[in-house]
Design a protein around this motif. Sequence first.
Motif, PDB file in Angstrom:
ATOM      1  N   ARG A 128       0.814  -1.216   0.000  1.00 15.94           N
ATOM      2  CA  ARG A 128       0.000   0.000   0.000  1.00 15.94           C
ATOM      3  C   ARG A 128       0.852   1.273   0.000  1.00 15.94           C
ATOM      4  O   ARG A 128       0.313   2.376  -0.074  1.00 15.94           O
ATOM      5  CB  ARG A 128      -0.936   0.021   1.215  1.00 15.94           C
ATOM      6  N   ASP A 129       2.180   1.132   0.102  1.00 21.64           N
ATOM      7  CA  ASP A 129       3.050   2.308   0.180  1.00 21.64           C
ATOM      8  C   ASP A 129       3.213   2.962  -1.186  1.00 21.64           C
ATOM      9  O   ASP A 129       3.373   2.286  -2.205  1.00 21.64           O
ATOM     10  CB  ASP A 129       4.429   1.919   0.714  1.00 21.64           C
ATOM     11  N   ALA A 130       3.233   4.292  -1.187  1.00 22.54           N
ATOM     12  CA  ALA A 130       3.422   5.033  -2.435  1.00 22.54           C
ATOM     13  C   ALA A 130       4.875   5.023  -2.873  1.00 22.54           C
ATOM     14  O   ALA A 130       5.174   5.082  -4.066  1.00 22.54           O
ATOM     15  CB  ALA A 130       2.928   6.467  -2.274  1.00 22.54           C
ATOM     16  N   GLU A 131       5.807   4.943  -1.923  1.00 23.48           N
ATOM     17  CA  GLU A 131       7.230   4.981  -2.242  1.00 23.48           C
ATOM     18  C   GLU A 131       7.988   3.956  -1.413  1.00 23.48           C
ATOM     19  O   GLU A 131       7.519   3.507  -0.369  1.00 23.48           O
ATOM     20  CB  GLU A 131       7.795   6.382  -1.963  1.00 23.48           C
ATOM     21  N   ALA A 132       9.193   3.635  -1.889  1.00 20.24           N
ATOM     22  CA  ALA A 132      10.055   2.693  -1.177  1.00 20.24           C
ATOM     23  C   ALA A 132      10.810   3.412  -0.060  1.00 20.24           C
ATOM     24  O   ALA A 132      11.003   4.627  -0.094  1.00 20.24           O
ATOM     25  CB  ALA A 132      11.035   2.046  -2.145  1.00 20.24           C
ATOM     26  N   THR A 133      11.240   2.617   0.917  1.00 18.94           N
ATOM     27  CA  THR A 133      12.013   3.131   2.049  1.00 18.94           C
ATOM     28  C   THR A 133      13.384   2.469   2.049  1.00 18.94           C
ATOM     29  O   THR A 133      13.476   1.229   1.955  1.00 18.94           O
ATOM     30  CB  THR A 133      11.300   2.828   3.380  1.00 18.94           C
ATOM     31  N   ALA A 134      14.438   3.273   2.142  1.00 19.42           N
ATOM     32  CA  ALA A 134      15.801   2.716   2.228  1.00 19.42           C
ATOM     33  C   ALA A 134      16.044   2.237   3.654  1.00 19.42           C
ATOM     34  O   ALA A 134      15.834   2.978   4.616  1.00 19.42           O
ATOM     35  CB  ALA A 134      16.833   3.761   1.836  1.00 19.42           C
ATOM     36  N   VAL A 135      16.506   0.986   3.789  1.00 19.08           N
ATOM     37  CA  VAL A 135      16.748   0.390   5.103  1.00 19.08           C
ATOM     38  C   VAL A 135      18.154  -0.214   5.088  1.00 19.08           C
ATOM     39  O   VAL A 135      18.516  -0.925   4.148  1.00 19.08           O
ATOM     40  CB  VAL A 135      15.713  -0.708   5.424  1.00 19.08           C
ATOM     41  N   PRO A 136      18.975   0.055   6.106  1.00 20.69           N
ATOM     42  CA  PRO A 136      20.316  -0.544   6.159  1.00 20.69           C
ATOM     43  C   PRO A 136      20.246  -2.069   6.071  1.00 20.69           C
ATOM     44  O   PRO A 136      19.326  -2.690   6.628  1.00 20.69           O
ATOM     45  CB  PRO A 136      20.850  -0.087   7.515  1.00 20.69           C
ATOM     46  N   VAL A 137      21.207  -2.645   5.378  1.00 21.18           N
ATOM     47  CA  VAL A 137      21.226  -4.087   5.168  1.00 21.18           C
ATOM     48  C   VAL A 137      21.154  -4.842   6.485  1.00 21.18           C
ATOM     49  O   VAL A 137      20.406  -5.811   6.632  1.00 21.18           O
ATOM     50  CB  VAL A 137      22.498  -4.497   4.398  1.00 21.18           C
ATOM     51  N   ALA A 138      21.855  -4.381   7.489  1.00 23.79           N
ATOM     52  CA  ALA A 138      21.910  -5.081   8.773  1.00 23.79           C
ATOM     53  C   ALA A 138      20.582  -5.007   9.526  1.00 23.79           C
ATOM     54  O   ALA A 138      20.330  -5.814  10.428  1.00 23.79           O
ATOM     55  CB  ALA A 138      23.035  -4.501   9.633  1.00 23.79           C
ATOM     56  N   GLU A 139      19.736  -4.066   9.164  1.00 25.51           N
ATOM     57  CA  GLU A 139      18.483  -3.869   9.906  1.00 25.51           C
ATOM     58  C   GLU A 139      17.253  -4.373   9.164  1.00 25.51           C
ATOM     59  O   GLU A 139      16.150  -4.343   9.709  1.00 25.51           O
ATOM     60  CB  GLU A 139      18.310  -2.367  10.200  1.00 25.51           C
ATOM     61  N   ILE A 140      17.433  -4.846   7.938  1.00 28.56           N
ATOM     62  CA  ILE A 140      16.276  -5.134   7.094  1.00 28.56           C
ATOM     63  C   ILE A 140      15.399  -6.260   7.649  1.00 28.56           C
ATOM     64  O   ILE A 140      14.164  -6.176   7.606  1.00 28.56           O
ATOM     65  CB  ILE A 140      16.716  -5.449   5.639  1.00 28.56           C
ATOM     66  N   LEU A 141      15.993  -7.312   8.191  1.00 34.77           N
ATOM     67  CA  LEU A 141      15.189  -8.421   8.698  1.00 34.77           C
ATOM     68  C   LEU A 141      14.313  -7.959   9.858  1.00 34.77           C
ATOM     69  O   LEU A 141      13.114  -8.245   9.887  1.00 34.77           O
ATOM     70  CB  LEU A 141      16.078  -9.581   9.135  1.00 34.77           C
ATOM     71  N   GLY A 142      14.882  -7.248  10.796  1.00 36.32           N
ATOM     72  CA  GLY A 142      14.102  -6.739  11.920  1.00 36.32           C
ATOM     73  C   GLY A 142      13.029  -5.764  11.466  1.00 36.32           C
ATOM     74  O   GLY A 142      11.914  -5.740  12.008  1.00 36.32           O
ATOM     75  N   PHE A 143      13.370  -4.958  10.463  1.00 36.09           N
ATOM     76  CA  PHE A 143      12.415  -3.996   9.934  1.00 36.09           C
ATOM     77  C   PHE A 143      11.201  -4.721   9.336  1.00 36.09           C
ATOM     78  O   PHE A 143      10.042  -4.364   9.602  1.00 36.09           O
ATOM     79  CB  PHE A 143      13.101  -3.139   8.862  1.00 36.09           C
ATOM     80  N   VAL A 144      11.458  -5.760   8.544  1.00 40.62           N
ATOM     81  CA  VAL A 144      10.375  -6.532   7.927  1.00 40.62           C
ATOM     82  C   VAL A 144       9.555  -7.240   9.002  1.00 40.62           C
ATOM     83  O   VAL A 144       8.317  -7.269   8.936  1.00 40.62           O
ATOM     84  CB  VAL A 144      10.943  -7.539   6.920  1.00 40.62           C
ATOM     85  N   GLN A 145      10.227  -7.805   9.998  1.00 41.04           N
ATOM     86  CA  GLN A 145       9.491  -8.478  11.071  1.00 41.04           C
ATOM     87  C   GLN A 145       8.560  -7.515  11.798  1.00 41.04           C
ATOM     88  O   GLN A 145       7.446  -7.880  12.181  1.00 41.04           O
ATOM     89  CB  GLN A 145      10.477  -9.115  12.059  1.00 41.04           C
TER      90      GLN A 145
END
Length: 578
Positions: free
Chosen positions: A556-573
């Motif tokens: 549903r997001d209009a734009e993508a969000t940049a997330v540091p590689v090391a934090e991406i799994l936690g961010f998705v969770q």
Amino acid sequence: MRASRFFISTLKEAPADAEIVSHQLMMRAGMIKRLGSGIYTYMPIGLRVIRKVEAIVREEMNRSAAVELLMPLIQPAELWQETGRWDKMGAELLRIKDRHGREFAFQPTAEEVITDVVRSEIKSYRQLPLNFYHIQTKFRDERRPRFGLMRGREFTMKDAYSFDRDLAGMQASYQIMYDAYTRIFNRFGLKFRAVAADNGAIGGSGSHEFHVIAHTGEDALVYCPTSDYAANMEAAEALPATAERAAAAQALSKVATPDATKCELVAAQLGLPLSQTVKTLALTVETEKDGKTAKQYFMLLLRGDHELNEIKVAKVAGLADHRFSTEEEIAEVYGCVPGYLGPIGTKAPVTVVADRTVANMADFICGANDAGYHYTGANWGRDVAEPAIVADLRNVVEGDASPDGQGVLTIERGIEVGHVFQLGTAYSAAMKATFLDENGKPAPLQMGCYGIGITRILGAAIEQNFDDKGIIWPTSLAPFELVLCPMGMDRSEAVKQATEQLYAEAVAAGIDVIVDDRGLRPGQMFADWELIGVPHRVVIGDRGLKEGNLEYQGRRDAEATAVPVAEILGFVQGKLAQ
């Protein structure tokens, strides 16, 4: 899961016979393939969603102490004949014969079969309460299958059946199932409403329907925003539009209304409000006695701007087996042609059944039983006898008073996906399903039944959640929770390594993830997953990796969000937990 080892078959355009959004998007997303009228093959993408639905339903049914079994698709005619439904079900019941000429039904539901099981197994009150359920294919021979899985002929349903020793126990089991259904639909992540409903062909004493809210829904749902009152249109109670009848203020007058056979035309010709008119519907009830047919005639009166509710009409005393009168019968009883009928001066005796609103009207306009004429200023008691029967005959309208006195009613559209019934002894009495009570005496089992349209959930969820790109699945129902979209994985070692590492971490974390390793162009890749409706996407590319980032985008997001590689799994969770 890797896309190269899965089966993905998307279409740019929907087939011409796909009528509504959910049907179009399911076909385009490769979820279903049409085999015949109202019959579909569930393709891998679609089947994954079905399994997600089934898992949630099964978990909550088990949590509610229901016990799973599996009943046959084919049912002997003898069981349906015991309850009388072999004849009552009509053409929707698919009937077949085996090589010996014995008749069977392809199950549309399983009340008879489960009652047969229980009457042979349950002997004592000590074995109760009991609730059996199964998730099984059903078939209903719809006259006009349409809308894909929304109104197909073959479908999957969860049906459950509770058995209790008394009414209080049955009502307790019913509440347990009602609460389980509420949890199920909350877990689906869908906006829904439970409404009081009519039992229809299933029978019994009370029921609730569960509807997914959608503008394209076939059913009108009535509710009061300031109270707990809610019902479907068939069951919603309509109070009189005016609490009391006003005193007569006009003289009765017969006026010419040429070619005005509808209330709208009468009101327009006379320059008066449609709400001042009364329309007449002529009904006939035939009964057999001593080999002879007798007819009784009824006149239904409804305000001109209101719609008849035929379910309510059938509940009026004496009208269970009504039909609309023929033109010949109308001429005999009213001495007139349709379009000019009314309660004043009928040619033959007729029972007048007035809607509650009409019974409270004064100075109303009605047919004069004379072609081309109507009466104005008609009043009960003065010009015509009080109606023999006053009943709720109409559909409610927006703004009507709520029956609980707590506000006014509003209406929204919904798609029925679940139904719970208090059956009582409707089936157990017919099939002699009894148990021995505390006093050692036989008593009929008190039953409830509870259904959820497993495959219909898919269509309903899509009708509520889509945009111009495709489906937007709630995470709990999505075929995959997360898709990884590597850019040039076959050309960049860095992209390949980052993708494989994140994929392994996501799998280890229990995330239902697919990596798109098909080597498609970004536009085509993104379009596929937006169409399919996966709710979470991570893009891995050389440019982002050089900056230490990956790109996350919710469906549903209009734009993508940049997330540091090391934090991406936690961010998705974190997103999955929302």
